[in-house]
Design an enzyme around this catalytic site. Structure first.
Site, PDB file in Angstrom:
ATOM      1  N   ASN A  13       0.868  -1.182   0.000  1.00  0.00           N
ATOM      2  CA  ASN A  13       0.000   0.000   0.000  1.00  0.00           C
ATOM      3  C   ASN A  13       0.905   1.233   0.000  1.00  0.00           C
ATOM      4  OD1 ASN A  13      -1.872   1.983   0.419  1.00  0.00           O
ATOM      5  ND2 ASN A  13      -2.442   1.345   2.496  1.00  0.00           N
ATOM      6  N   LYS A  15       0.096   4.265  -0.357  1.00  0.00           N
ATOM      7  CA  LYS A  15      -0.568   5.446   0.223  1.00  0.00           C
ATOM      8  C   LYS A  15      -0.340   6.682  -0.663  1.00  0.00           C
ATOM      9  CE  LYS A  15      -0.058   3.310   4.690  1.00  0.00           C
ATOM     10  NZ  LYS A  15      -0.134   3.447   6.113  1.00  0.00           N
ATOM     11  N   HIS A 106      -9.682   0.718   4.954  1.00  0.00           N
ATOM     12  CA  HIS A 106      -8.398   1.002   5.619  1.00  0.00           C
ATOM     13  C   HIS A 106      -8.648   1.969   6.775  1.00  0.00           C
ATOM     14  CE1 HIS A 106      -4.317   2.316   6.354  1.00  0.00           C
ATOM     15  NE2 HIS A 106      -3.913   1.253   5.691  1.00  0.00           N
ATOM     16  N   GLU A 108      -7.072   4.408   7.817  1.00  0.00           N
ATOM     17  CA  GLU A 108      -6.884   5.836   7.490  1.00  0.00           C
ATOM     18  C   GLU A 108      -8.137   6.395   6.816  1.00  0.00           C
ATOM     19  OE1 GLU A 108      -3.163   5.430   5.380  1.00  0.00           O
ATOM     20  OE2 GLU A 108      -2.185   4.906   7.266  1.00  0.00           O
ATOM     21  N   GLU A 178      -5.516  -5.344  10.340  1.00  0.00           N
ATOM     22  CA  GLU A 178      -4.497  -4.326  10.614  1.00  0.00           C
ATOM     23  C   GLU A 178      -4.818  -3.621  11.933  1.00  0.00           C
ATOM     24  OE1 GLU A 178      -2.540  -3.010   6.711  1.00  0.00           O
ATOM     25  OE2 GLU A 178      -4.290  -1.753   6.980  1.00  0.00           O
ATOM     26  N   GLY A 184       2.188   1.930  10.737  1.00  0.00           N
ATOM     27  CA  GLY A 184       3.134   3.034  10.588  1.00  0.00           C
ATOM     28  C   GLY A 184       3.818   3.429  11.885  1.00  0.00           C
ATOM     29  N   SER A 222       3.223  -2.472  10.228  1.00  0.00           N
ATOM     30  CA  SER A 222       4.680  -2.466  10.378  1.00  0.00           C
ATOM     31  C   SER A 222       5.334  -3.803  10.005  1.00  0.00           C
ATOM     32  CB  SER A 222       5.084  -2.047  11.796  1.00  0.00           C
ATOM     33  OG  SER A 222       4.593  -0.755  12.079  1.00  0.00           O
TER      34      SER A 222
HETATM   35  C1  PEP Z   1      -0.955  -0.019   6.018  1.00  0.00           C
HETATM   36  O1  PEP Z   1      -1.151   1.173   6.003  1.00  0.00           O
HETATM   37  O2  PEP Z   1      -1.756  -0.769   5.430  1.00  0.00           O
HETATM   38  C2  PEP Z   1       0.198  -0.516   6.755  1.00  0.00           C
HETATM   39  C3  PEP Z   1       0.165  -1.749   7.164  1.00  0.00           C
HETATM   40  O3  PEP Z   1       1.225   0.351   6.976  1.00  0.00           O
HETATM   41  P1  PEP Z   1       2.659   0.025   7.664  1.00  0.00           P
HETATM   42  O4  PEP Z   1       3.156  -1.257   7.070  1.00  0.00           O
HETATM   43  O5  PEP Z   1       3.522   1.188   7.326  1.00  0.00           O
HETATM   44  O6  PEP Z   1       2.401  -0.108   9.124  1.00  0.00           O
END
Ligand code: PEP
Length: 263
Positions: A13, A15, A106, A108, A178, A184, A222
């Site tokens: 992703n 973003k 997601h 976000e 997630e 992040g 992460s």
């Molecule tokens: C994401 O935004 O889907 C995500 C998992 O981000 P990160 O790997 O940076 O934590």
């Protein structure tokens, strides 16, 4: 029930990243790595989700790769078809550009853009109607986890879409778990905690649909090469949705390798 027979998915992703020149480098780096050390398609499906702006260009760039790397939309409109909806991109417009996958739910989008259950349900419904595969993201906040509500929150998010996913359409659903506190932040759920939640999700899915055992359940939060091997070893973790680490070709490739090796 174990989901280990499910072919893993590793999806990057991107973003609101990166600039055009870096995106080109990222794509060519990944193509080169996959050419020199192939990862078989049947061992791991791969996808990247660039910005809407770059979707077609990245798809074209990947068309000369030695294997399929799917291009995934990060978002889709709640409006169907075409019309006077400034700034929107519908599922049909994505389909028209041969985009076959979309991220929905997601955290976000849920948090920053206030996407609630009715909005997400509309998106899921329209995406499936346009024959897109939906990578549906679920996850609890830190507070919900500390209050012991993680499982209930996540299972409810899955039940939320059950009203709009028709029986056969569950085959076009991929779940991405997630935990919001791990996105992040550099914090990852321990493989034990992640596996425990994935097993609960698997159990929930098998109660909702006969396809429950075949649905890929990805972990996100992460994920990096350093923790991918341990996560990949968990029986109900069928891949990863990768944010930060997907912006580096080598890191993304190594994560894909970790999951491919579970096959
Ligand atoms: C994401 O935004 O889907 C995500 C998992 O981000 P990160 O790997 O940076 O934590």
């Amino acid at each position: 029930m174990s989901g280990s027979a499910v072919t893993p998915w590793v999806v990057g992703n991107w973003k609101m990243n990166p600039m055009q020149a870096e995106a080109k480098e990222l794509v060519s780096g990944l193509k080169e790595l996959l050419k020199n050390n192939p990862i078989k398609e049947e061992d791991c499906y791969l996808g990247v989700a660039p910005t809407m702006l770059a979707l077609s260009a990245i798809q074209a760039d990947f068309s000369s790769a030695t294997r399929v790397i799917y291009t995934v939309a990060q978002n889709v409109s709640i409006i169907e078809g075409t019309g006077a909806y400034t700034g929107e991109v519908s599922a049909q417009l994505l389909q028209d550009q041969q985009i076959k996958f979309v991220l929905i739910g997601h955290s976000e989008r849920r948090e920053i853009f206030s996407e609630n259950t009715p909005i997400l349900n509309q998106k899921v419904k329209h995406a499936l109607a346009a024959d897109l595969t939906v990578i549906y993201c679920v996850g609890e906040s830190l507070q919900q986890r500390e209050n012991g509500q993680a499982e209930q929150v996540v299972l409810q998010q899955i039940c939320d879409i059950a009203s709009v996913v028709q029986a056969e359409q569950w085959q076009k659903i991929v779940i991405a778990y997630e935990p919001i506190w791990a996105i992040g932040t550099g914090k990852t759920a321990s493989p034990e905690d992640a596996q425990a939640m994935h097993a609960k999700i698997r159990e929930g899915l098998t109660q909702i649909t006969p396809f429950g055992a075949q649905i890929a359940i990805l972990y996100g939060g992460s994920v990096k090469p350093e923790n991918a091997v341990e996560l990949a070893a968990c029986p109900d973790i069928n891949g990863a949705l990768v944010g930060g680490a997907s912006l580096n070709a080598e890191s993304f490739y190594k994560i894909a390798q970790a999951f491919a090796h579970t096959k």
